[in-house]
Enzyme design. Structure first.
Site, PDB file in Angstrom:
ATOM      1  N   GLY A   1      81.220  26.680  36.401  1.00  0.00           N
ATOM      2  CA  GLY A   1      81.656  25.468  36.997  1.00  0.00           C
ATOM      3  C   GLY A   1      80.820  24.021  36.936  1.00  0.00           C
ATOM      4  O   GLY A   1      80.955  22.889  37.101  1.00  0.00           O
TER       5      GLY A   1
ATOM      6  N   ASP B   1      79.352  23.636  41.262  1.00  0.00           N
ATOM      7  CA  ASP B   1      80.429  22.307  41.256  1.00  0.00           C
ATOM      8  C   ASP B   1      80.870  22.280  42.617  1.00  0.00           C
ATOM      9  O   ASP B   1      80.940  21.178  43.033  1.00  0.00           O
ATOM     10  CB  ASP B   1      81.383  23.029  40.384  1.00  0.00           C
ATOM     11  CG  ASP B   1      82.048  24.236  40.721  1.00  0.00           C
ATOM     12  OD1 ASP B   1      81.588  24.944  41.413  1.00  0.00           O
ATOM     13  OD2 ASP B   1      82.744  24.697  39.580  1.00  0.00           O
TER      14      ASP B   1
ATOM     15  N   ASP C   1      82.505  26.473  48.576  1.00  0.00           N
ATOM     16  CA  ASP C   1      83.809  26.990  49.130  1.00  0.00           C
ATOM     17  C   ASP C   1      83.563  27.805  50.332  1.00  0.00           C
ATOM     18  O   ASP C   1      83.215  27.454  51.356  1.00  0.00           O
ATOM     19  CB  ASP C   1      84.548  27.390  48.153  1.00  0.00           C
ATOM     20  CG  ASP C   1      85.993  27.739  48.360  1.00  0.00           C
ATOM     21  OD1 ASP C   1      86.639  26.927  49.139  1.00  0.00           O
ATOM     22  OD2 ASP C   1      86.759  28.629  47.982  1.00  0.00           O
TER      23      ASP C   1
ATOM     24  N   LYS D   1      83.879  22.170  50.650  1.00  0.00           N
ATOM     25  CA  LYS D   1      85.113  22.273  51.229  1.00  0.00           C
ATOM     26  C   LYS D   1      84.679  22.899  52.714  1.00  0.00           C
ATOM     27  O   LYS D   1      84.844  24.300  52.852  1.00  0.00           O
ATOM     28  CB  LYS D   1      86.112  23.125  50.691  1.00  0.00           C
ATOM     29  CG  LYS D   1      86.909  22.227  49.451  1.00  0.00           C
ATOM     30  CD  LYS D   1      88.223  22.925  49.127  1.00  0.00           C
ATOM     31  CE  LYS D   1      87.770  23.987  47.764  1.00  0.00           C
ATOM     32  NZ  LYS D   1      89.040  24.470  46.973  1.00  0.00           N
TER      33      LYS D   1
ATOM     34  N   PHE E   1      93.027  22.540  46.114  1.00  0.00           N
ATOM     35  CA  PHE E   1      92.532  23.203  45.024  1.00  0.00           C
ATOM     36  C   PHE E   1      92.237  21.922  43.780  1.00  0.00           C
ATOM     37  O   PHE E   1      93.266  21.283  43.598  1.00  0.00           O
ATOM     38  CB  PHE E   1      93.523  24.106  44.383  1.00  0.00           C
ATOM     39  CG  PHE E   1      92.649  25.013  43.144  1.00  0.00           C
ATOM     40  CD1 PHE E   1      91.895  25.838  43.385  1.00  0.00           C
ATOM     41  CD2 PHE E   1      92.927  24.772  41.795  1.00  0.00           C
ATOM     42  CE1 PHE E   1      91.232  26.683  42.379  1.00  0.00           C
ATOM     43  CE2 PHE E   1      92.602  25.337  40.748  1.00  0.00           C
ATOM     44  CZ  PHE E   1      91.770  26.415  40.995  1.00  0.00           C
TER      45      PHE E   1
ATOM     46  N   ASP F   1      87.827  24.841  36.901  1.00  0.00           N
ATOM     47  CA  ASP F   1      88.908  25.033  36.043  1.00  0.00           C
ATOM     48  C   ASP F   1      90.289  25.340  36.707  1.00  0.00           C
ATOM     49  O   ASP F   1      90.249  25.335  37.931  1.00  0.00           O
ATOM     50  CB  ASP F   1      88.723  26.432  35.257  1.00  0.00           C
ATOM     51  CG  ASP F   1      88.651  27.689  36.294  1.00  0.00           C
ATOM     52  OD1 ASP F   1      87.927  27.532  37.299  1.00  0.00           O
ATOM     53  OD2 ASP F   1      89.283  28.793  36.207  1.00  0.00           O
TER      54      ASP F   1
ATOM     55  N   ARG G   1      88.456  22.424  32.165  1.00  0.00           N
ATOM     56  CA  ARG G   1      86.912  22.189  32.848  1.00  0.00           C
ATOM     57  C   ARG G   1      86.381  20.595  32.193  1.00  0.00           C
ATOM     58  O   ARG G   1      85.677  20.222  32.648  1.00  0.00           O
ATOM     59  CB  ARG G   1      86.210  23.125  32.454  1.00  0.00           C
ATOM     60  CG  ARG G   1      86.310  24.431  33.366  1.00  0.00           C
ATOM     61  CD  ARG G   1      85.083  25.619  32.599  1.00  0.00           C
ATOM     62  NE  ARG G   1      85.732  26.733  33.261  1.00  0.00           N
ATOM     63  CZ  ARG G   1      85.325  27.455  34.417  1.00  0.00           C
ATOM     64  NH1 ARG G   1      84.918  26.563  35.395  1.00  0.00           N
ATOM     65  NH2 ARG G   1      85.551  28.870  34.616  1.00  0.00           N
TER      66      ARG G   1
HETATM   67  P1  5GP Z   1      82.510  30.089  46.954  1.00  0.00           P
HETATM   68  O1  5GP Z   1      81.490  31.390  46.539  1.00  0.00           O
HETATM   69  O2  5GP Z   1      81.671  29.130  47.642  1.00  0.00           O
HETATM   70  O3  5GP Z   1      83.737  30.440  47.657  1.00  0.00           O
HETATM   71  O4  5GP Z   1      82.893  29.748  45.615  1.00  0.00           O
HETATM   72  C1  5GP Z   1      82.348  28.797  44.752  1.00  0.00           C
HETATM   73  C2  5GP Z   1      82.968  28.910  43.417  1.00  0.00           C
HETATM   74  O5  5GP Z   1      84.601  29.233  43.692  1.00  0.00           O
HETATM   75  C3  5GP Z   1      83.019  27.719  42.638  1.00  0.00           C
HETATM   76  O6  5GP Z   1      81.831  27.622  42.287  1.00  0.00           O
HETATM   77  C4  5GP Z   1      84.400  27.739  41.929  1.00  0.00           C
HETATM   78  O7  5GP Z   1      83.996  28.248  40.985  1.00  0.00           O
HETATM   79  C5  5GP Z   1      85.376  28.301  42.816  1.00  0.00           C
HETATM   80  N1  5GP Z   1      86.154  27.326  43.419  1.00  0.00           N
HETATM   81  C6  5GP Z   1      86.345  26.877  44.682  1.00  0.00           C
HETATM   82  N2  5GP Z   1      86.985  26.255  45.229  1.00  0.00           N
HETATM   83  C7  5GP Z   1      87.685  25.667  43.996  1.00  0.00           C
HETATM   84  C8  5GP Z   1      88.707  24.800  43.708  1.00  0.00           C
HETATM   85  O8  5GP Z   1      89.114  23.826  44.313  1.00  0.00           O
HETATM   86  N3  5GP Z   1      88.978  24.574  42.416  1.00  0.00           N
HETATM   87  C9  5GP Z   1      88.258  25.466  41.212  1.00  0.00           C
HETATM   88  N4  5GP Z   1      88.768  25.138  40.138  1.00  0.00           N
HETATM   89  N5  5GP Z   1      87.261  26.358  41.707  1.00  0.00           N
HETATM   90  C10 5GP Z   1      86.955  26.514  42.848  1.00  0.00           C
HETATM   91 MG    MG Z   2      81.628  28.252  40.105  1.00  0.00          MG
END
Ligand code: 5GP
Ligand code: MG
Length: 180
Positions: A44, A103, A106, A134, A155, A162, A168
């Site tokens: 990402g 990117d 989350d 987020k 999302f 993606d 992307r």
């Molecule tokens: P975390 O480990 O913080 O939950 O996740 C981070 C990863 O989840 C990001 O690098 C991304 O790849 C994916 N992700 C989280 N939210 C989104 C979103 O709204 N859209 C997309 N495409 N990927 C997300």
């Molecule tokens: Mg990612």
């Protein structure tokens, strides 16, 4: 032709670019005069890192650049919580100052895992930078040092993010409209 999901622009190219300039303004004095390694978390982060490093260059900051591929295990649509290294970085981080780029922040698991991993490998200092955050979704308490935009729990796609491993390449960030 692959049909585009129905989406609505959230941040256009110009807005993203202006915010990157501001971020560089925030981070430049923290990063200057250091042997800096920028590590992008794939997949990402590739577009954000590419734009960010070109603006760092204009501030005479010349990091080495590497990538690590991290993947969350999914059961259905929800992440199981486990993050694994699909491809490791190759740079030696011992004693180094790192700038980790992702990117979006989350649940926090990816960056939390990455930070612990690189500290374990001997990094001396780690700063983290994400384009999007987020905070509502956080499972692991994690705050990035530099955040582009804080967004609601929607999302998003484009600019590296993606939709089913596509889109992307969109030069902007958009919100996907869920079909019911
Ligand atoms: P975390 O480990 O913080 O939950 O996740 C981070 C990863 O989840 C990001 O690098 C991304 O790849 C994916 N992700 C989280 N939210 C989104 C979103 O709204 N859209 C997309 N495409 N990927 C997300
Ligand atoms: Mg990612």
């Amino acid at each position: 032709m692959i049909p585009h999901p129905i989406h609505e622009t959230l941040f256009d190219e110009d807005t993203i670019h202006k915010r990157i300039l501001e971020l560089v303004g925030e981070m430049k004095d923290d990063l200057r005069d250091r042997d800096l390694i920028m590590i992008g978390i794939l997949r990402g982060s590739f577009m954000f890192l590419a734009d960010l490093c070109r603006e760092l260059y204009r501030e005479q900051i010349h990091p080495s650049i590497d990538f690590i591929t991290l993947e969350s295990y999914y059961g259905g649509t929800e992440s199981s919580g486990e993050v694994r290294i699909a491809k490791d970085a190759s740079v030696n981080v011992e004693g180094a100052h790192l700038l980790l780029i992702d990117d979006i922040l989350d649940t926090g698991r990816t960056l939390d895992t990455a930070e612990k991993y690189f500290f374990n490998k001997g990094a001396e200092q780690i700063k983290t930078c994400v384009l999007l955050d987020k905070p509502e979704r956080r499972v692991v308490p994690f705050e990035a040092d530099y955040v582009g935009f804080t967004i609601e729990n929607r999302f998003v796609i484009g600019y590296g993010l993606d939709y089913d491993s596509r889109f992307r390449e969109l030069p902007y960030i958009a919100v996907v409209q869920e079909e019911n």
